[in-house]
Design a protein around this motif. Structure first.
Motif, mmCIF file in Angstrom:
data_model
loop_
_atom_site.group_PDB
_atom_site.id
_atom_site.type_symbol
_atom_site.label_atom_id
_atom_site.label_comp_id
_atom_site.label_asym_id
_atom_site.label_seq_id
_atom_site.Cartn_x
_atom_site.Cartn_y
_atom_site.Cartn_z
ATOM 1 N N ASN A 112 -10.109 -4.450 46.052
ATOM 2 C CA ASN A 112 -9.659 -3.877 44.428
ATOM 3 C C ASN A 112 -8.417 -3.261 44.173
ATOM 4 N N ARG A 113 -7.674 -3.368 45.566
ATOM 5 C CA ARG A 113 -6.210 -2.943 44.459
ATOM 6 C C ARG A 113 -5.693 -4.686 44.266
ATOM 7 N N GLU A 114 -6.320 -5.690 45.379
ATOM 8 C CA GLU A 114 -5.642 -6.872 45.212
ATOM 9 C C GLU A 114 -5.834 -6.984 44.125
ATOM 10 N N VAL B 104 -6.171 -0.340 34.772
ATOM 11 C CA VAL B 104 -6.351 0.115 35.608
ATOM 12 C C VAL B 104 -6.350 1.117 36.498
ATOM 13 N N HIS B 105 -6.949 1.599 37.038
ATOM 14 C CA HIS B 105 -6.785 2.488 38.337
ATOM 15 C C HIS B 105 -7.498 2.186 39.135
ATOM 16 N N GLY B 106 -7.223 1.998 40.572
ATOM 17 C CA GLY B 106 -8.185 2.047 41.890
ATOM 18 C C GLY B 106 -7.285 3.036 43.535
ATOM 19 N N SER B 107 -8.288 3.497 43.745
ATOM 20 C CA SER B 107 -7.676 4.795 45.169
ATOM 21 C C SER B 107 -7.137 3.628 46.568
ATOM 22 N N ASP B 108 -6.042 4.152 46.489
ATOM 23 C CA ASP B 108 -5.619 3.812 47.391
ATOM 24 C C ASP B 108 -5.594 3.896 49.430
ATOM 25 N N ALA B 109 -6.476 4.681 49.702
ATOM 26 C CA ALA B 109 -7.578 4.766 50.305
ATOM 27 C C ALA B 109 -8.215 5.533 50.521
HETATM 28 MG MG MG Z 1 -2.241 5.330 42.917
#
Ligand code: MG
Ligand code: RTP
Length: 140
Positions: free
Chosen positions: A86-88, A116-121
């Protein structure tokens, strides 16, 4: 590769420009599945709580106001390596640095209004999903 879940927000700058479908298409055509979704207007408490880690940052006030400026679409995305994938798909926080084909390159207006927001871990993904969804609202 493990099947993971991640948390996503389609932010007000994107819902305002009617880009919800185009953004979801990026997730789906890159192998992520929407397993929970709701369109809401965040309360101030929800927005401040969600971004509590950024409370001391200079952009916190602006960030909260932006998140309250219109409806958002909260989603849980599922798939192989979903958090990193998702981060990609989202691209860099600042759209000026985002790669071609990413959501932020195509749609974001600025660092603040970046669509957008997406979780990072894994830990933040679990925490953020729980912040907005009950178990029974997620259908895999
Ligand atoms: Mg963040
Ligand atoms: P996100 O959490 O929204 O997925 O984005 P991110 O990890 O790429 O960025 P993060 O550092 O967590 O920052 C959260 C959001 O705050 C806004 N921001 N504004 N004006 C600024 O310098 C600034 N820096 C960050 C962005 O909207 C960013 O997505």
């Amino acid at each position: 590769m493990a099947i993971e879940r991640t948390f996503s927000i389609i932010k007000p700058d994107a819902t305002e420009r009617n880009l919800t479908g185009k953004i979801i298409d990026k997730f789906e055509s890159n192998g992520l599945r929407v397993v929970a979704s709701k369109r809401v207007k965040l309360t101030r408490d929800q927005a401040e709580g969600f971004y509590a880690v950024h409370k001391e940052r200079p952009f916190f006030g602006e960030l909260v106001e932006m998140m309250l400026s219109g409806p958002v679409v909260l989603q849980v995305l599922e798939g192989e390596n979903a958090i990193a994938k998702n981060r990609e798909i989202m691209g860099a926080t600042n759209p000026a640095n985002a790669e071609a084909g990413t959501i932020r390159k195509e749609f974001a207006k600025s660092m603040g209004e970046n669509s957008v927001h997406g979780s990072d871990a894994p830990e933040t993904a679990a925490q953020e999903i729980k912040y907005f969804f009950k178990d029974e609202e997620i259908v895999g």
